[in-house]
Design a protein around this motif. Structure first.
Motif, short mmCIF file in Angstrom:
data_model
loop_
_atom_site.label_atom_id
_atom_site.label_comp_id
_atom_site.label_asym_id
_atom_site.label_seq_id
_atom_site.Cartn_x
_atom_site.Cartn_y
_atom_site.Cartn_z
N VAL A 90 0.87 -1.18 0.00
CA VAL A 90 0.00 0.00 0.00
C VAL A 90 0.90 1.22 0.00
O VAL A 90 1.80 1.33 0.84
N LEU A 91 0.67 2.10 -0.96
CA LEU A 91 1.54 3.26 -1.11
C LEU A 91 0.71 4.48 -1.47
O LEU A 91 -0.01 4.47 -2.48
N ASP A 92 0.79 5.48 -0.61
CA ASP A 92 0.10 6.74 -0.85
C ASP A 92 -1.38 6.52 -1.18
O ASP A 92 -1.94 7.12 -2.08
N GLY A 93 -2.02 5.63 -0.40
CA GLY A 93 -3.45 5.46 -0.53
C GLY A 93 -3.92 4.49 -1.58
O GLY A 93 -5.11 4.39 -1.85
N HIS A 94 -3.02 3.72 -2.21
CA HIS A 94 -3.45 2.74 -3.21
C HIS A 94 -2.77 1.41 -2.92
O HIS A 94 -1.58 1.36 -2.61
N ALA A 95 -3.56 0.33 -3.05
CA ALA A 95 -3.07 -1.00 -2.70
C ALA A 95 -2.84 -1.84 -3.94
O ALA A 95 -3.58 -1.76 -4.93
N VAL A 96 -1.80 -2.69 -3.88
CA VAL A 96 -1.50 -3.63 -4.96
C VAL A 96 -1.27 -5.01 -4.34
O VAL A 96 -0.51 -5.15 -3.38
N LEU A 97 -1.92 -6.01 -4.91
CA LEU A 97 -1.76 -7.39 -4.45
C LEU A 97 -1.30 -8.23 -5.63
O LEU A 97 -1.93 -8.23 -6.70
N VAL A 98 -0.19 -8.94 -5.44
CA VAL A 98 0.40 -9.77 -6.49
C VAL A 98 0.51 -11.20 -5.97
O VAL A 98 1.03 -11.43 -4.86
N GLY A 99 0.03 -12.16 -6.75
CA GLY A 99 0.13 -13.55 -6.33
C GLY A 99 -0.73 -14.44 -7.20
O GLY A 99 -1.35 -13.99 -8.18
N PRO A 100 -0.81 -15.74 -6.86
CA PRO A 100 -1.64 -16.67 -7.62
C PRO A 100 -3.11 -16.24 -7.62
O PRO A 100 -3.59 -15.61 -6.68
N SER A 101 -3.82 -16.61 -8.67
CA SER A 101 -5.20 -16.15 -8.83
C SER A 101 -6.12 -16.61 -7.71
O SER A 101 -7.03 -15.88 -7.31
N ASP A 102 -5.89 -17.83 -7.15
CA ASP A 102 -6.76 -18.28 -6.07
C ASP A 102 -6.59 -17.44 -4.81
O ASP A 102 -7.55 -17.20 -4.08
N VAL A 103 -5.37 -16.96 -4.57
CA VAL A 103 -5.14 -16.09 -3.42
C VAL A 103 -5.83 -14.75 -3.64
O VAL A 103 -6.46 -14.20 -2.73
N LEU A 104 -5.74 -14.22 -4.85
CA LEU A 104 -6.41 -12.96 -5.15
C LEU A 104 -7.92 -13.08 -4.97
O LEU A 104 -8.56 -12.16 -4.47
N GLU A 105 -8.47 -14.23 -5.35
CA GLU A 105 -9.91 -14.43 -5.18
C GLU A 105 -10.30 -14.44 -3.72
O GLU A 105 -11.31 -13.84 -3.32
N ARG A 106 -9.51 -15.14 -2.89
CA ARG A 106 -9.84 -15.20 -1.46
C ARG A 106 -9.64 -13.85 -0.78
O ARG A 106 -10.25 -13.57 0.26
N ALA A 107 -8.79 -13.00 -1.36
CA ALA A 107 -8.56 -11.67 -0.77
C ALA A 107 -9.65 -10.68 -1.11
O ALA A 107 -9.69 -9.60 -0.52
#
Length: 249
Positions: free
Chosen positions: A56-73
């Motif tokens: 999270v940087l200056d009010g914006h978040a980025v999530l990088v990883g396998p698609s199943d993790v992104l879905e659960r997040a």
């Protein structure tokens, strides 16, 4: 920090995370701190990734990883994902070693407050190692892991130059072409006496003179280190956390 400097910081992190240069931008409506209460967030699916990374940087978040993790997040607040337990929950049983959370802080300009007048200095890695050899293991390991290429070591010469001993070392390494990843270590017996301020100030001034923006990554729960960063003028702009994934068995 001005908007141009923040844009440079975003660019460096976008490149590190594998995003297009323009994709790490603040999301409208989000608070301007590093724990946005809501999304949107940028997602980068990588099913070959061996780490899940959340920044999270200056009010914006980025999530990088396998698609199943992104879905659960999906729907999990950023301030939860930016914790070890929160990230572990969305990673699931594959979770491995966690790095962070660390606060991301930045310095905008050269400062004149260098602490001790006419300090005895060295730019030798060998003298920096002498400081690291007398600091707590965790501090020394973290400093060596930063792999700094430029060092400023300050000596205590109160007993005379012939008997001077190195007591504080600060260094940096160029990161992503724009930032200077910065570390600072002081031997315990000489803390709170200005030596750390002197070495860190000289190192960060050198980085800025070289066209880089100093960046400090400090453990979120390390109140002393965060206070030290603020005393140097660093502004906390974000938080980063990562969790390793085991290789397919």
């Amino acid at each position: 920090m001005n908007s141009h400097q923040i844009d440079i910081v975003r660019l460096a992190w976008a490149r590190d995370l594998g995003l297009p240069d323009s994709d790490f931008r603040p999301a409208s409506g989000l608070p301007a701190d590093f724990r946005p209460a809501s999304d949107p967030r940028t997602l980068l699916a990588d099913d070959t990734a061996r780490r899940v990374r959340f920044v999270v940087l200056d009010g914006h978040a980025v999530l990088v990883g396998p698609s199943d993790v992104l879905e659960r997040a999906d729907g999990v607040p950023a301030d939860v994902l930016a914790t070890r337990d929160g990230l572990a929950d969305v990673v699931g049983p594959r979770r491995g070693r966690c790095s962070g959370p660390v606060v991301l802080a930045y310095l905008d300009e050269v400062r004149a407050d260098v602490g001790a007048p006419n300090p005895l200095l060295s730019h030798s890695r060998r003298d920096a190692e002498r400081v690291l050899s007398t600091t707590p293991p965790d501090d020394a390991v973290a400093a060596r892991a930063a792999d700094a290429t430029t060092w400023v070591t300050v000596f205590d010469d109160s007993a005379g130059e012939a008997d001077a001993v190195p007591v504080s070392a600060s260094g940096y390494v160029e990161w992503q072409g724009f930032l200077a990843d910065t570390v600072a270590v002081t031997v315990p017996s000489h803390r709170r006496r200005g030596y750390g301020l002197t070495s860190a100030r000289l190192a960060t001034n050198d980085a800025i003179d070289s066209g880089l923006i100093p960046q400090m990554r400090v453990a979120m729960d390390d109140a002393g280190a965060r206070l030290f960063g603020r005393s140097l003028g660093f502004t906390e702009l974000g938080v980063a956390i990562a969790m390793d994934l085991p290789a397919p068995g």
